[in-house]
Each structure stands twice: as C-alpha cells, then as structure tokens.
Motif scaffolding. Sequence first.
Motif, mmCIF file in Angstrom:
data_model
loop_
_atom_site.group_PDB
_atom_site.id
_atom_site.type_symbol
_atom_site.label_atom_id
_atom_site.label_comp_id
_atom_site.label_asym_id
_atom_site.label_seq_id
_atom_site.Cartn_x
_atom_site.Cartn_y
_atom_site.Cartn_z
ATOM 1 N N GLN A 77 1.060 -1.637 0.585
ATOM 2 C CA GLN A 77 -0.115 0.324 0.515
ATOM 3 C C GLN A 77 1.349 1.285 0.336
ATOM 4 O OE1 GLN A 77 -2.888 -0.848 -1.361
ATOM 5 N NE2 GLN A 77 -4.306 -0.767 0.748
ATOM 6 N N PHE A 78 1.318 1.531 0.735
ATOM 7 C CA PHE A 78 2.614 2.063 0.583
ATOM 8 C C PHE A 78 3.150 2.189 -0.414
ATOM 9 C CE2 PHE A 78 7.101 3.418 0.462
ATOM 10 C CZ PHE A 78 7.606 5.054 1.118
ATOM 11 N N ALA A 79 3.943 1.284 -1.008
ATOM 12 C CA ALA A 79 4.802 1.405 -2.323
ATOM 13 C C ALA A 79 3.973 2.220 -3.778
ATOM 14 C CB ALA A 79 4.999 0.742 -2.975
ATOM 15 N N ARG A 80 2.522 1.601 -3.287
ATOM 16 C CA ARG A 80 1.882 2.182 -4.047
ATOM 17 C C ARG A 80 1.348 3.756 -4.341
ATOM 18 N NH1 ARG A 80 -4.988 0.746 -4.723
ATOM 19 N NH2 ARG A 80 -5.377 1.234 -6.484
ATOM 20 N N ARG A 81 0.826 4.095 -2.918
ATOM 21 C CA ARG A 81 0.809 5.723 -2.438
ATOM 22 C C ARG A 81 1.459 6.439 -3.125
ATOM 23 N NH1 ARG A 81 -0.573 4.956 2.027
ATOM 24 N NH2 ARG A 81 1.532 6.021 3.723
ATOM 25 N N PHE A 82 3.710 6.118 -2.921
ATOM 26 C CA PHE A 82 4.472 6.725 -3.405
ATOM 27 C C PHE A 82 4.550 7.151 -4.753
ATOM 28 C CE2 PHE A 82 5.056 8.231 0.641
ATOM 29 C CZ PHE A 82 5.438 9.145 0.505
ATOM 30 N N ALA A 83 3.851 5.844 -5.736
ATOM 31 C CA ALA A 83 4.453 5.744 -7.529
ATOM 32 C C ALA A 83 3.119 6.587 -7.800
ATOM 33 C CB ALA A 83 4.165 4.417 -7.441
#
Length: 471
Positions: free
Chosen positions: A118-124
Amino acid sequence: MTQQTQKKIILNAFDMNSVGHINHGLWTHPRDQSHRFNELSYWTELAQTLEQGLFDGLFIADITGVYDVYQNGIDLTLKESIQLPSHDPSTLVSAMAAATQHLGFGVTVNLSYENPYQFARRFASLDHLTQGRIGWNIVTGYLDSAERLVGQKGLKEHDLRYAQAEEFLELCYKFWEGSWENDAVLKDKAQRIFTDPAKVHAIQHQGQFYQSQGVFQVSPSPQRTPVLYQAGASPRGLAFATQHAEGIFIGGDRPEKIKQQVDKIRALAVAQGRDANNVKIFVGITVVTAETDALAQEKLAEYIRYASPEAGLAHYSSSVGIDLSKFADDEAIPYQKTNSIASVNQKFKEQTITRNDLKAQHVLGGRYPLIIGSGAAVAEQLIRWIDETGIDGFNLTRTVAPESHQDFIRYVIPELQQHGRYKTSYSEGSLRHKLFQQGDHLADHHPVQQFRCLSSNSSPDLPTHSEKQTA
C-alpha cells in the motif's frame, strides 16, 4: 577556484504538518500563522513562496505517536502543541504540486507501521501526480507511544528495526522497479492495447517480515523509486543509509565534527560500491536574518520572548527516551541505554550535559544550530560550512511562519547568488535529476539494480523475471 568552492548549495525548507515542529513555543508569536496548518491554502502559499525562492524542496517531517516521556505524560505536549496535533504529510503533496512546477517534496513515512504494498502504491501514485518530484524520508520510529497506538507491546530492538527496514525497502524496489518494464504502457487505441501483457511481471516475495505475490498496480512513474532520504547516525543506521539513501541528514554545530561525519559517510558509501557524489548530505539549521546584523539580533530577542525552551526539552526527552524533568537544572544527566534515537542518546555518554546546557541550546525551543545576522553574514557562514565540511546543503527550519522563510528568501538568497553559490533558475526534470543531473532513475550501481525488470528483448538464455524475483 576549486570544484569544492564552486559547489552550489542545495536548500530544503524543513517543516511538519503540525503547529510546533522544531522551534517550540513560537506559535504564540502574534505574526505566526502555523495554527493554520490544517488549511490547504497555508501549504499551497508556502509552496509557492519556496518556489519563488528557488528552494530545491520542502521536506516534511512526521511521527507516529506522541511525546509522553517528559513528566510521564502529555500535558505540556498538548499545551505547547509539541507536534500534537499532527496530520498526515502525504495528503498535502498533490495540492502543493498543482500550485508549483519545480519544488520537490520529501515526505517522512515510518515503515514500521506501513504495509509495503500500500505504501509503494501511494508513493508511485504521488510520483506520477507530481511528475517526478516526490522523495521518501525512511524512518523506523523511536516512540513507545506509537507501538501502543497500533496495538503492539513495545518498540522493537534498534537493530531489528533496521533489519525490517531492509526487507521493506527490498520489497518496494521489486514493486517500483521489477513489475513493469519501461515500455509496457503503449496506449495504442487502434489495436486496443493499453498495456503490453508480455512486459508486466508478477512479484514473488517470501521474507522474514513480509510476503507478496502478484502484479504491482501502478505503471512506471517518472522516477520509479522516489528520491530516498535517511537520517541514520548509529552504526546500523549509517550502514543502512550509505547503502540506500541519496540524501542523508546529519546533526552538528561544529564544522570539524561535521566534516568527520561527512568523510565517514562518503567512505562508507564507496565501501558499499557506490559513488561518493551520489549521496547528498544535509545539516539542519535555524536562521534569523534581517537587513543588518543589529536588526537580526533585535528580531532574535523578540522571538526568544515567545519561545519555550522547556517544550524543547520535552521533545528532546522523547528523542532520547529519558524523562529529563527528573533532573535538577545543574545536574549531569547520566547515560541510559534506550531504544530511542541512538546517536542523540550517545551524547550523554560522551560529554557532561545538564538541563541548563540543553535549555541554552533550546533558546528558540529547538536544538538546531542557530545562525543570526544580515543576509550577507548568514550567506558567508553557510558558504563556509559547505566549503569546510563537504556537506551539500541545509534543511532550514521555520521560526515564525511564514515570516522566517520570506526573510531568508529576501535577505540570504540574493547574497548566495551574488557569490555564485546558489542557482538563479531551476533546471528541468525530476527531483532526482535536479539533484544529481544524471537522469530520473536511480544509478545502476545502487542496490536497486538487482531488482529491476529484465527487458522482454533480453537474451532468452537469461532467467525469467519471475525466477529472478523469487526470494
């Protein structure tokens, strides 16, 4: 003139989505506007001001938890708004990006309480929306109050937090760099192919802390991996930072000690196979400036009347995990091993420190080096620090908001430009390219390389992406 003395200063404004950040108590100043931190216009106006001053970035701090060590409670924390209330910093970025064209955004996120996917998706997603202007300050946390908030029993042991951080980052690299090939998105209306299925690959990860199988949902963003910042200063933290980070934040107020840290960081980066110049090193500072040295001193005296050194002590107590209210003002504070910020706590082992010493350091409610003077005097000191220590730039804290940043832009920036030490216009490109002038993506010698996608056009003798990514 040598290359060292030609170095252009990199400058971030250092702030937090809260009232009190570093310099505590100044929210009470009549001209301070930080109580408006929950208004979007406060942040878009700040972003536009910083871009007018050609700041490289706005670096937004964050914590999970509250400062409850001092006096064994949060009464002073609440009264003085010591980073409480504080709001999620990532929610500010899209609006500020829409109001600017070049300003970068470094956002602190504690990975200990995040799901990597979820973090990686938000920052991408943020990297897409900002057109490649997002960075991540990687932190592992240091507050027991945070552990209780998320339903855990207590803070993990210091080095174990970094072991978890290594795996978290590895999995993020796989998402950001290893699932989609650069040319996967075709947007071909005639053939009804938005994405080429042959160029999207599933991630397979089975680790100590995390498991993940499947395709990352976000197509490649301009930078793929956000610019990576870290502030680890313990031996374990430095090993992590020099392996992964592109920007490293260090503390210090004496040039000779700062230079020792800088030399150590660059040597460690080289030992890990990286280019020493691919790590930018920043020191946090507070500046009070005006038209003349005398007027700057008058402004400082005015600010001091509103600042709260005790609130600074309360903040510091949680940083080291020691209730400093228990000691007399002139009593030496003994070293105690805690799970908090190891590098800060270490100072009690190395030198004799009393509450009076700390209060003197917190004259403006914060412990960052304080630089006072005319624009010319401040500029000369900043240039001297750059040249004598080898750092690359500064994180400028606010005092009275937004006045302090406006003062810096009015008085200091033109002086730095006159010396040829600060840009007169932005270069084009992503935040990473602006910082390093080497393109949008992480360098090939960075650890991210081992997790990158194999091109579909690679030799058929090479292992498939799925085989390569299986842990």
